[in-house]
Design a protein around this motif. Structure first.
Motif, PDB file in Angstrom:
ATOM      1  N   GLN A 368       2.859  32.138   6.422  1.00 55.57           N
ATOM      2  CA  GLN A 368       2.197  31.952   5.126  1.00 55.57           C
ATOM      3  C   GLN A 368       2.516  30.545   4.617  1.00 55.57           C
ATOM      4  O   GLN A 368       3.478  30.347   3.864  1.00 55.57           O
ATOM      5  CB  GLN A 368       2.668  33.011   4.123  1.00 55.57           C
ATOM      6  N   PRO A 369       1.738  29.554   5.020  1.00 54.23           N
ATOM      7  CA  PRO A 369       2.079  28.158   4.725  1.00 54.23           C
ATOM      8  C   PRO A 369       1.876  27.729   3.282  1.00 54.23           C
ATOM      9  O   PRO A 369       2.533  26.794   2.817  1.00 54.23           O
ATOM     10  CB  PRO A 369       1.144  27.373   5.656  1.00 54.23           C
ATOM     11  N   ASP A 370       1.010  28.360   2.540  1.00 54.29           N
ATOM     12  CA  ASP A 370       0.671  27.887   1.200  1.00 54.29           C
ATOM     13  C   ASP A 370       1.607  28.480   0.153  1.00 54.29           C
ATOM     14  O   ASP A 370       1.198  29.235  -0.721  1.00 54.29           O
ATOM     15  CB  ASP A 370      -0.787  28.230   0.868  1.00 54.29           C
ATOM     16  N   ILE A 371       2.891  28.124   0.262  1.00 56.77           N
ATOM     17  CA  ILE A 371       3.898  28.652  -0.664  1.00 56.77           C
ATOM     18  C   ILE A 371       4.831  27.527  -1.097  1.00 56.77           C
ATOM     19  O   ILE A 371       4.874  26.454  -0.481  1.00 56.77           O
ATOM     20  CB  ILE A 371       4.742  29.779  -0.035  1.00 56.77           C
ATOM     21  N   THR A 372       5.574  27.785  -2.149  1.00 62.45           N
ATOM     22  CA  THR A 372       6.731  26.965  -2.512  1.00 62.45           C
ATOM     23  C   THR A 372       7.964  27.755  -2.107  1.00 62.45           C
ATOM     24  O   THR A 372       8.130  28.914  -2.510  1.00 62.45           O
ATOM     25  CB  THR A 372       6.774  26.677  -4.021  1.00 62.45           C
ATOM     26  N   GLY A 373       8.809  27.150  -1.286  1.00 65.12           N
ATOM     27  CA  GLY A 373       9.958  27.868  -0.748  1.00 65.12           C
ATOM     28  C   GLY A 373      11.275  27.317  -1.236  1.00 65.12           C
ATOM     29  O   GLY A 373      11.452  26.099  -1.356  1.00 65.12           O
ATOM     30  N   VAL A 374      12.202  28.223  -1.516  1.00 67.17           N
ATOM     31  CA  VAL A 374      13.566  27.853  -1.933  1.00 67.17           C
ATOM     32  C   VAL A 374      14.546  28.553  -0.993  1.00 67.17           C
ATOM     33  O   VAL A 374      14.500  29.778  -0.848  1.00 67.17           O
ATOM     34  CB  VAL A 374      13.860  28.284  -3.380  1.00 67.17           C
ATOM     35  N   PHE A 375      15.405  27.773  -0.335  1.00 66.40           N
ATOM     36  CA  PHE A 375      16.482  28.402   0.442  1.00 66.40           C
ATOM     37  C   PHE A 375      17.805  28.140  -0.248  1.00 66.40           C
ATOM     38  O   PHE A 375      18.022  27.092  -0.852  1.00 66.40           O
ATOM     39  CB  PHE A 375      16.484  27.934   1.900  1.00 66.40           C
ATOM     40  N   LEU A 376      18.691  29.124  -0.188  1.00 71.44           N
ATOM     41  CA  LEU A 376      19.969  29.041  -0.891  1.00 71.44           C
ATOM     42  C   LEU A 376      21.012  28.377  -0.015  1.00 71.44           C
ATOM     43  O   LEU A 376      21.243  28.797   1.126  1.00 71.44           O
ATOM     44  CB  LEU A 376      20.438  30.430  -1.324  1.00 71.44           C
ATOM     45  N   GLU A 377      21.609  27.326  -0.546  1.00 74.58           N
ATOM     46  CA  GLU A 377      22.733  26.650   0.107  1.00 74.58           C
ATOM     47  C   GLU A 377      23.985  27.173  -0.579  1.00 74.58           C
ATOM     48  O   GLU A 377      24.294  26.809  -1.712  1.00 74.58           O
ATOM     49  CB  GLU A 377      22.585  25.142  -0.055  1.00 74.58           C
ATOM     50  N   THR A 378      24.676  28.088   0.094  1.00 76.36           N
ATOM     51  CA  THR A 378      25.684  28.912  -0.575  1.00 76.36           C
ATOM     52  C   THR A 378      27.106  28.364  -0.528  1.00 76.36           C
ATOM     53  O   THR A 378      27.987  28.904  -1.184  1.00 76.36           O
ATOM     54  CB  THR A 378      25.682  30.332   0.028  1.00 76.36           C
ATOM     55  N   ALA A 379      27.338  27.313   0.253  1.00 71.60           N
ATOM     56  CA  ALA A 379      28.688  26.746   0.320  1.00 71.60           C
ATOM     57  C   ALA A 379      28.606  25.269   0.676  1.00 71.60           C
ATOM     58  O   ALA A 379      27.679  24.825   1.353  1.00 71.60           O
ATOM     59  CB  ALA A 379      29.534  27.484   1.357  1.00 71.60           C
ATOM     60  N   HIS A 380      29.569  24.517   0.216  1.00 72.76           N
ATOM     61  CA  HIS A 380      29.630  23.090   0.522  1.00 72.76           C
ATOM     62  C   HIS A 380      29.857  22.898   2.029  1.00 72.76           C
ATOM     63  O   HIS A 380      30.673  23.610   2.629  1.00 72.76           O
ATOM     64  CB  HIS A 380      30.775  22.450  -0.265  1.00 72.76           C
ATOM     65  N   PRO A 381      29.155  21.953   2.655  1.00 73.21           N
ATOM     66  CA  PRO A 381      29.341  21.741   4.097  1.00 73.21           C
ATOM     67  C   PRO A 381      30.788  21.484   4.486  1.00 73.21           C
ATOM     68  O   PRO A 381      31.213  21.826   5.604  1.00 73.21           O
ATOM     69  CB  PRO A 381      28.458  20.516   4.381  1.00 73.21           C
ATOM     70  N   GLY A 382      31.562  20.899   3.576  1.00 71.94           N
ATOM     71  CA  GLY A 382      32.955  20.615   3.884  1.00 71.94           C
ATOM     72  C   GLY A 382      33.795  21.846   4.129  1.00 71.94           C
ATOM     73  O   GLY A 382      34.860  21.766   4.761  1.00 71.94           O
ATOM     74  N   LYS A 383      33.350  23.005   3.649  1.00 73.79           N
ATOM     75  CA  LYS A 383      34.099  24.239   3.884  1.00 73.79           C
ATOM     76  C   LYS A 383      34.022  24.666   5.347  1.00 73.79           C
ATOM     77  O   LYS A 383      34.798  25.515   5.803  1.00 73.79           O
ATOM     78  CB  LYS A 383      33.595  25.362   2.980  1.00 73.79           C
ATOM     79  N   PHE A 384      33.074  24.083   6.068  1.00 73.28           N
ATOM     80  CA  PHE A 384      32.897  24.395   7.489  1.00 73.28           C
ATOM     81  C   PHE A 384      32.888  23.085   8.271  1.00 73.28           C
ATOM     82  O   PHE A 384      32.035  22.830   9.116  1.00 73.28           O
ATOM     83  CB  PHE A 384      31.602  25.193   7.697  1.00 73.28           C
ATOM     84  N   GLY A 385      33.900  22.241   7.915  1.00 77.70           N
ATOM     85  CA  GLY A 385      33.944  20.886   8.448  1.00 77.70           C
ATOM     86  C   GLY A 385      33.931  20.809   9.953  1.00 77.70           C
ATOM     87  O   GLY A 385      33.267  19.937  10.523  1.00 77.70           O
ATOM     88  N   ASP A 386      34.661  21.705  10.624  1.00 78.23           N
ATOM     89  CA  ASP A 386      34.716  21.651  12.092  1.00 78.23           C
ATOM     90  C   ASP A 386      33.316  21.773  12.692  1.00 78.23           C
ATOM     91  O   ASP A 386      32.953  21.029  13.609  1.00 78.23           O
ATOM     92  CB  ASP A 386      35.613  22.766  12.638  1.00 78.23           C
ATOM     93  N   VAL A 387      32.545  22.712  12.181  1.00 81.47           N
ATOM     94  CA  VAL A 387      31.189  22.932  12.706  1.00 81.47           C
ATOM     95  C   VAL A 387      30.268  21.770  12.329  1.00 81.47           C
ATOM     96  O   VAL A 387      29.563  21.223  13.176  1.00 81.47           O
ATOM     97  CB  VAL A 387      30.610  24.256  12.159  1.00 81.47           C
ATOM     98  N   VAL A 388      30.286  21.397  11.057  1.00 84.54           N
ATOM     99  CA  VAL A 388      29.377  20.362  10.572  1.00 84.54           C
ATOM    100  C   VAL A 388      29.668  19.016  11.223  1.00 84.54           C
ATOM    101  O   VAL A 388      28.750  18.294  11.650  1.00 84.54           O
ATOM    102  CB  VAL A 388      29.467  20.256   9.034  1.00 84.54           C
ATOM    103  N   GLU A 389      30.936  18.673  11.348  1.00 87.47           N
ATOM    104  CA  GLU A 389      31.297  17.398  11.952  1.00 87.47           C
ATOM    105  C   GLU A 389      30.963  17.362  13.436  1.00 87.47           C
ATOM    106  O   GLU A 389      30.555  16.321  13.962  1.00 87.47           O
ATOM    107  CB  GLU A 389      32.781  17.117  11.719  1.00 87.47           C
TER     108      GLU A 389
END
Length: 430
Positions: A368-389
Motif C-alpha cells: 500500500q504505497p500511498d500512505i504516510t508511515g511512522v516507525f518507532l525508534e525505541t532506543a538510542h543506537p548507543g545502547k547497542f553499540g557493539d552491533v551498530v559499530e
C-alpha cells in the motif's frame, strides 16, 4: 473506572487494585471497562497543543474518575519531561524517536508514569516491584523507581542475553534496586514473576506488584506518544500507518488503545525479529508460544508475548485484528543490511529494533504505497553499540548520561530458573 481481566470480564477491580496487583488472579491482564472516545474537535486541535496538553486530555479521559486534575497534571508533567521528536527519514517515512528520556529508551515514559502513580496510590506499606526484562524494561524501571520511598524493585534478567550497557543501567544503582541474573531466557524470568503474583502464600506475606507492560500503569501512558506523533505529521489525505518493533507487544497495544480513543490510525505493522509468533498468527497460524531465539534486537526476544491478549481484547474479534494489523518478521542479516542502507542513503543511524520496524513499514508500503508511515525508534543506537559499530565500522558517540553507566560496578545475585528458588529468595527478604 473499573478494570476487568482479559480472562473474565465480570472480574472487575479498582484502579488501585489493578495497579498494585498488576496481574489478575486468573492470570488475565487488566483492561479499562470502557475506552473513552475523544472528540473530533480535540483530534483536529492536536497540532496546536503541546505534548503535555495532549497528555492532560488523554490521561484525564482515562483516569479522571479516580484522580484529581492536580494529580493528573503532576503525573503527566513527570512522565513527559522530555521530547519525542518526529524525524523525516525518507519522503513519507518518519521515525518517532522515543529515546530522549533518562535511560534512552521508550520505556522511560511508562516507567516514570508507573512510579509516580504508585506513589499517589500507596500509603506507607512497603511494596515490592517484580520485573522481568529482556533489556530496556529493567533499566527504565530501575531508574524510574530509584530511591522511591517504600518501594523495593527486584529485576530478573537472562544472564548473557542483554547488552552490556543495558545491564549496567540496572545492575549498578544499588539502594532499593536489586538485580537477579537468571540462568535462562527472558521467558523463564517472565514466568517466575507471573508465578509469584499468583502465589497465594507469598502474597499473604508481602505486597507484590509489577512494572512490566502487563501493568496498566506501565502500559496505558504509552498511548500518549502516538497522539503526539500524529499531531506533528504534515496535514494531508494519505492514510497513517505506525510500524512498531514488537516483543511483548505492549507498545503496539498502546497504539491500538490510542486508535480506539479516536486517533485516526489506519493500520499498524507488528514488526518482529525471528521470534515471529504474532506475525505467524496474523497470517493464519494458531497462536503457539515457543522458546525464544537470541537475536541482535534482544529486547524483542520473546517467545510468549503477554500482551497478545490485549490485542485480541482491543479489537474484539480475530478477524478485525488481522484486518487492522499486518505482521512481518526479519532475521539479523536483513536487519543489519537495512541499518547500513539507511545510513548510506540518508545519514540516519537506526538501532536494531528501529531497523526491524523500518523494514516492516517498507514491506507494508510495497503493498500500500500511498500512505504516510511512522516507525518507532525505541532506543538510542548507543545502547547497542557493539552491533551498530560493527555494521557501520565507526564508533557511536554515547550521550554523557549513558556513558556514565559504563563506569558503574555491576552488582547482581545469581539465580537458577526454578520458581522455588525465587520464592525462597523473596521470603528471605520479608
Amino acid at each position: 473506572m473499573k478494570f476487568y481481566s482479559t480472562n473474565n470480564k465480570s472480574h472487575k477491580v479498582s484502579l488501585k487494585e489493578a495497579v498494585i496487583k498488576g496481574l489478575a488472579p486468573d492470570q488475565g491482564l487488566y483492561m479499562p471497562e470502557r475506552i473513552p472516545r475523544l472528540s473530533a474537535d480535540f483530534i483536529d486541535q492536536l497540532p496546536e497543543l503541546t505534548f503535555q496538553e495532549i497528555g492532560y486530555e488523554v490521561i484525564g479521559a482515562l483516569y479522571g474518575e479516580d484522580l484529581s486534575s492536580e494529580d493528573i497534571k503532576e503525573l503527566v508533567d513527570h512522565t513527559l519531561a522530555f521530547d519525542a521528536p518526529l524525524v523525516e527519514v525518507e519522503d513519507g517515512v518518519y521515525t518517532l524517536e522515543l529515546f530522549h528520556g533518562p535511560t534512552l529508551a521508550f520505556k522511560d515514559f511508562g516507567a516514570r508514569f508507573c512510579s509516580k502513580l504508585m506513589s499517589l496510590l500507596v500509603s506507607d506499606e512497603k511494596v515490592r516491584v517484580l520485573v522481568a526484562t529482556s533489556g530496556d524494561t529493567g533499566s527504565a524501571v530501575a531508574n524510574g523507581f530509584y530511591k522511591v520511598p517504600n518501594v523495593e524493585v527486584i529485576i530478573l534478567y537472562p544472564s548473557g542475553k542483554v547488552s552490556t550497557l543495558q545491564e549496567k543501567q540496572f545492575t549498578t544503582l544499588g539502594e532499593n534496586i536489586t538485580a537477579l541474573e537468571v540462568d535462562g531466557v527472558f521467558d523463564d524470568c517472565q514466568q517466575m514473576v507471573k508465578q509469584a503474583f499468583l502465589d497465594k502464600d507469598l502474597n499473604e506475606k508481602m505486597l507484590l506488584t509489577s512494572a512490566n507492560s502487563i501493568n496498566i500503569a506501565r502500559w496505558i501512558p504509552q498511548c500518549l506518544y502516538y497522539f503526539y506523533a500524529y499531531s506533528r505529521l504534515p496535514k494531508g489525505d494519505r492514510k497513517v500507518v505506525f510500524s512498531v518493533p514488537s516483543g511483548n507487544f505492549g507498545n503496539i497495544a498502546a497504539g491500538m488503545l490510542a486508535e480506539r480513543m479516536g486517533l485516526p490510525i489506519d493500520n499498524f505493522v507488528a514488526a518482529t525479529n525471528v521470534n515471529k509468533i504474532v506475525p505467524d498468527f496474523l497470517k493464519g497460524v494458531p497462536f503457539r508460544p515457543r522458546p525464544s531465539l537470541q537475536t541482535i534486537s534482544n529486547s524483542m526476544d520473546v517467545g510468549n508475548p503477554s500482551n497478545f491478549y490485549r490485542l485480541l481484547d482491543l479489537y474484539g474479534e480475530e478477524s478485525t485484528l488481522k484486518e487492522r494489523v499486518k505482521g512481518y518478521f526479519f532475521d539479523d542479516a536483513t536487519t543489519r543490511e537495512a541499518m547500513a542502507e539507511v545510513k548510506a542513503a540518508t545519514g540516519y543511524v537506526m538501532d536494531p529494533h528501529g531497523a526491524v520496524a523500518y523494514l516492516g513499514l517498507k514491506a507494508f508500503m510495497e503493498e500500500q504505497p500511498d500512505i504516510t508511515g511512522v516507525f518507532l525508534e525505541t532506543a538510542h543506537p548507543g545502547k547497542f553499540g557493539d552491533v551498530v559499530e560493527a555494521v557501520h565500522q565507526e564508533k557511536v558517540e554515547l550521550p554523557d548520561r549513558l556513558a556514565a553507566f559504563l563506569n558503574g560496578k555491576k552488582k547482581t545475585e545469581l539465580m537458577g530458573n526454578d520458581y522455588g528458588e525465587f520464592k525462597a529468595y523473596l521470603l528471605s527478604k520479608k
